[in-house]
Motif scaffolding. Structure first.
Motif, short mmCIF file in Angstrom:
data_model
loop_
_atom_site.label_atom_id
_atom_site.label_comp_id
_atom_site.label_asym_id
_atom_site.label_seq_id
_atom_site.Cartn_x
_atom_site.Cartn_y
_atom_site.Cartn_z
N LEU A 26 5.20 -5.20 7.57
CA LEU A 26 4.66 -4.01 6.90
C LEU A 26 4.40 -2.85 7.87
O LEU A 26 4.23 -1.71 7.43
N GLN A 27 4.39 -3.12 9.14
CA GLN A 27 4.21 -2.05 10.12
C GLN A 27 5.36 -1.04 10.05
O GLN A 27 5.17 0.14 10.32
N THR A 28 6.54 -1.52 9.64
CA THR A 28 7.71 -0.65 9.64
C THR A 28 8.43 -0.55 8.30
O THR A 28 9.35 0.25 8.15
N THR A 29 8.02 -1.38 7.33
CA THR A 29 8.77 -1.47 6.08
C THR A 29 7.82 -1.48 4.89
O THR A 29 6.78 -2.12 4.94
N ASN A 30 8.21 -0.80 3.81
CA ASN A 30 7.43 -0.81 2.57
C ASN A 30 7.45 -2.21 1.95
O ASN A 30 8.47 -2.91 2.05
N LEU A 102 -2.27 2.01 6.36
CA LEU A 102 -0.96 1.37 6.23
C LEU A 102 -0.71 0.94 4.78
O LEU A 102 0.41 1.07 4.28
N LYS A 105 0.44 3.92 2.94
CA LYS A 105 1.78 4.30 3.38
C LYS A 105 2.86 3.32 2.92
O LYS A 105 3.96 3.72 2.57
N ARG A 106 2.53 2.02 2.89
CA ARG A 106 3.54 0.98 2.62
C ARG A 106 3.48 0.41 1.19
O ARG A 106 4.06 -0.61 0.90
N ASN A 107 2.73 1.08 0.33
CA ASN A 107 2.74 0.76 -1.11
C ASN A 107 2.13 -0.58 -1.50
O ASN A 107 2.63 -1.26 -2.39
N TYR A 108 1.07 -0.97 -0.82
CA TYR A 108 0.36 -2.17 -1.29
C TYR A 108 -1.14 -1.92 -1.44
O TYR A 108 -1.92 -2.86 -1.57
#
Length: 189
Positions: A26-30, A102, A105-108
């Motif tokens: 999740l640091q780099t991907t949705n 995060l 930003k990552r949609n959770y």
């Protein structure tokens, strides 16, 4: 008995590996773009291990966030002394502030918000006497307060925590008191 302990330890280890792997991805991907295959590969466990522990990737995040959020609400519900509660909340918010940004930003973020809402409902059910209120008042006041309190904490966390924790805590308490009084006044009209 030892075999059971060993299998429980393996299950717990698998859960921790899967949680860690997903949080790293999740640091780099949705969240929507991550597949179970990626998580199990990064965690070094089998797909079977994943499905023995979780049904979805959202369940992995729930397993990570729910105990943390539940513990903070438990402090409030159990009426821990104010100084201890504020210290624990400060540590919690310090730990979760980057994670919250995060999550947005990552949609959770919805996972955190759902856990928060469940805890707010439980909190109000424990600390308030609802006997003098209608089910409609109880339901919608709780939802209103939960959404408002969440929005304040979210803004404060994501916005860099410029105000003191005590100021935010007092503001929320004032809003709760004022809106509850308004609800009480409504029933006397």
């Amino acid at each position: 008995m030892a075999a059971t302990d060993h299998s429980q330890q393996i299950k717990q280890d698998s859960q921790e590996y899967l949680i860690t792997a997903l949080l790293q991805l999740l640091q780099t991907t949705n969240l929507n773009d991550i597949k179970v295959t990626q998580v199990v590969k990064k965690a070094g466990v089998s797909r079977m291990a994943f499905y023995r522990n979780f049904e979805t990737l959202e369940d992995v995040l729930i397993a990570y966030f729910k105990p943390k959020i539940d513990a903070e609400f438990k402090l409030v519900i159990n009426r821990v002394p104010q100084n201890e509660k504020m210290t624990a909340l400060g540590e919690f918010f310090s730990e979760i502030s980057n994670t919250m940004a995060l999550a947005v930003k990552r949609n959770y973020e919805f996972i955190i918000q759902n856990i928060f809402n469940e805890n707010m409902t439980n909190f109000y059910d424990v600390v308030l006497n609802w006997n003098d209120f209608s089910p409609i008042q109880r339901k919608y006041w709780t939802r209103f307060m939960s959404a408002g309190v969440y929005a304040i904490w979210r803004e404060w966390l994501v916005g860099g925590q410029k105000e003191s924790l005590n100021d935010i805590h007092t503001l929320i308490a004032d809003f709760q008191t004022a809106t509850l009084k308004a609800l009480e006044n409504e029933k006397h009209r």
